[in-house]
Design a protein around this motif. Structure first.
Motif, PDB file in Angstrom:
ATOM      1  N   GLY A   1       8.171  -4.545   4.040  1.00 56.54           N
ATOM      2  CA  GLY A   1       8.699  -5.192   4.070  1.00 56.54           C
ATOM      3  C   GLY A   1       9.085  -6.227   5.615  1.00 56.54           C
ATOM      4  O   GLY A   1       9.339  -7.291   5.944  1.00 56.54           O
ATOM      5  N   VAL A   2       7.990  -5.945   6.591  1.00 53.85           N
ATOM      6  CA  VAL A   2       8.291  -6.221   7.730  1.00 53.85           C
ATOM      7  C   VAL A   2       7.297  -7.678   7.300  1.00 53.85           C
ATOM      8  O   VAL A   2       7.194  -8.628   8.565  1.00 53.85           O
ATOM      9  CB  VAL A   2       7.705  -5.593   8.963  1.00 53.85           C
ATOM     10  CG1 VAL A   2       7.019  -6.173   9.967  1.00 53.85           C
ATOM     11  CG2 VAL A   2       8.039  -4.229   9.437  1.00 53.85           C
ATOM     12  N   ALA A   3       6.127  -7.345   7.364  1.00 54.50           N
ATOM     13  CA  ALA A   3       5.139  -8.360   6.512  1.00 54.50           C
ATOM     14  C   ALA A   3       5.342  -8.950   6.075  1.00 54.50           C
ATOM     15  O   ALA A   3       5.579 -10.019   5.964  1.00 54.50           O
ATOM     16  CB  ALA A   3       3.898  -7.833   5.435  1.00 54.50           C
ATOM     17  N   ASP A   4       6.713  -9.351   5.050  1.00 58.22           N
ATOM     18  CA  ASP A   4       7.489  -9.691   4.270  1.00 58.22           C
ATOM     19  C   ASP A   4       8.196 -11.063   5.364  1.00 58.22           C
ATOM     20  O   ASP A   4       8.277 -11.745   5.541  1.00 58.22           O
ATOM     21  CB  ASP A   4       7.790  -9.648   3.428  1.00 58.22           C
ATOM     22  CG  ASP A   4       8.864 -11.117   2.092  1.00 58.22           C
ATOM     23  OD1 ASP A   4       8.194 -11.468   2.075  1.00 58.22           O
ATOM     24  OD2 ASP A   4      10.590 -10.247   2.545  1.00 58.22           O
ATOM     25  N   GLN A   5       8.835 -10.042   6.259  1.00 61.35           N
ATOM     26  CA  GLN A   5       9.867 -11.530   7.533  1.00 61.35           C
ATOM     27  C   GLN A   5       8.579 -11.932   8.250  1.00 61.35           C
ATOM     28  O   GLN A   5       8.832 -12.713   8.158  1.00 61.35           O
ATOM     29  CB  GLN A   5      10.939 -10.428   7.963  1.00 61.35           C
ATOM     30  CG  GLN A   5      11.833  -8.971   7.398  1.00 61.35           C
ATOM     31  CD  GLN A   5      12.107  -8.382   8.572  1.00 61.35           C
ATOM     32  OE1 GLN A   5      12.758  -8.314   9.372  1.00 61.35           O
ATOM     33  NE2 GLN A   5      12.810  -7.328   7.779  1.00 61.35           N
ATOM     34  N   ILE A   6       7.074 -11.127   8.535  1.00 56.55           N
ATOM     35  CA  ILE A   6       6.516 -11.996   9.066  1.00 56.55           C
ATOM     36  C   ILE A   6       6.379 -13.524   8.638  1.00 56.55           C
ATOM     37  O   ILE A   6       6.671 -14.791   9.220  1.00 56.55           O
ATOM     38  CB  ILE A   6       5.691 -11.458   9.737  1.00 56.55           C
ATOM     39  CG1 ILE A   6       6.496 -10.306  10.595  1.00 56.55           C
ATOM     40  CG2 ILE A   6       4.855 -12.214  11.108  1.00 56.55           C
ATOM     41  CD1 ILE A   6       5.290  -8.851  11.122  1.00 56.55           C
TER      42      ILE A   6
END
Length: 291
Positions: free
Chosen positions: A67-72
């Motif tokens: 989820g965090v990687a997707d946002q980044i």
């Protein structure tokens, strides 16, 4: 500290489904992908993958990392677009599986998308089961006729497609207007057809109905009815806009089926997929609304 480059490898591996496919996308060897993911797990301090009945899946911690990687990734992609302009961006390919029951009916909307996003190249394939193609990673997005949404998938419901019986003006002039359905010859679904909705339409017929032809595809069905070969059950959003066709049966509510844009529920959408869903959902919905 977690390295973004390792996160990028993790995102790609999850989207691709295995190390070999991820290596191909990243243009590195498989060993490099494995080494990067091991390094990421070491940096995170917890396992990011677990093995299930259908192969490897992200753990709960892995989903949080995704989820965090997707946002980044989305932020980086947006920054790149703002700085250089979409026209200069590298072209990406997006694989779309389209239900065979739909034929080429949504090609105008797909063409409009391509004109608006020239840096996303579509690879479109018709499929008897596009939802399975998404689950097995043969494509990123499925334009599917399903109710309810199958397990392991998520997406956007566009609307409900319905069917009714239609015949051409020429056929009705020869056979007569306003007759009971049993008085018409019908174009029916061949037993070899993989088009599930067409087989569903056939279930409403009694054994004594007269058959003028058997077909095994949506284009053949529509063209047969347009050319006056007989009456047939067609999508209302298509047939209502064809000038030389008239309805010969009431709308069959029980034959409605949901039209969805679907992706895997355990794979973060990349930028082309995200763009496609956000752009195409309103285009398709408008087509159904104003048909």
């Amino acid at each position: 500290m977690i390295d973004w480059d390792n996160l990028r490898f993790f995102l790609t591996a999850v989207r691709a489904g295995n190390y070999t496919a991820a290596a191909k996308r990243l243009r590195v060897d498989r060993t490099t992908v494995g080494r990067r993911l091991e390094r990421l797990e070491h940096q995170a301090g917890v396992p990011l993958f677990e093995q299930g009945e259908e192969g490897y899946h992200p753990t709960a911690a892995g989903r949080r990392v995704l989820g965090v990687a997707d946002q980044i990734e989305a932020l980086i992609a947006g920054l790149g677009t703002d700085l250089s302009g979409e026209s200069e961006a590298e072209q990406a390919e997006l694989r779309i599986a389209i239900a065979t029951e739909l034929g080429s009916e949504f090609l105008p909307e797909l063409a409009a998308f391509s004109r608006s996003h020239p840096n996303i190249r579509l690879r479109m394939n018709t499929s008897g089961e596009p939802e399975d193609d998404v689950i097995t990673r043969k494509c990123e997005v499925g334009l599917c006729l399903v109710d309810p949404i199958p397990r392991h998938l998520r997406g956007t419901r566009i609307g409900t497609l319905r069917q009714a019986g239609y015949a051409s003006h020429a056929y009705l002039e020869a056979r007569g207007h306003g007759l009971p359905p049993q008085e018409y010859e019908w174009v029916r679904c061949a037993s070899s057809s993989r088009v599930r909705a067409m087989k569903q339409w056939d279930d409403i017929f009694c054994r004594t109905i007269r058959v003028s032809a058997y077909v095994d595809s949506w284009p053949a069905l529509k063209q047969s009815v347009e050319q006056g070969l007989g009456a047939g059950f067609l999508w209302t959003f298509v047939a209502d806009s064809i000038a030389n066709l008239d309805r010969v049966t009431p709308l069959h509510e029980e034959l409605g089926t949901g039209l969805h844009l679907l992706v895997r529920d355990d794979v973060p959408m990349d930028q082309p997929t995200r763009t496609f869903l956000s752009d195409m959902a309103p285009r398709l919905s408008q087509r159904l609304t104003y048909a």
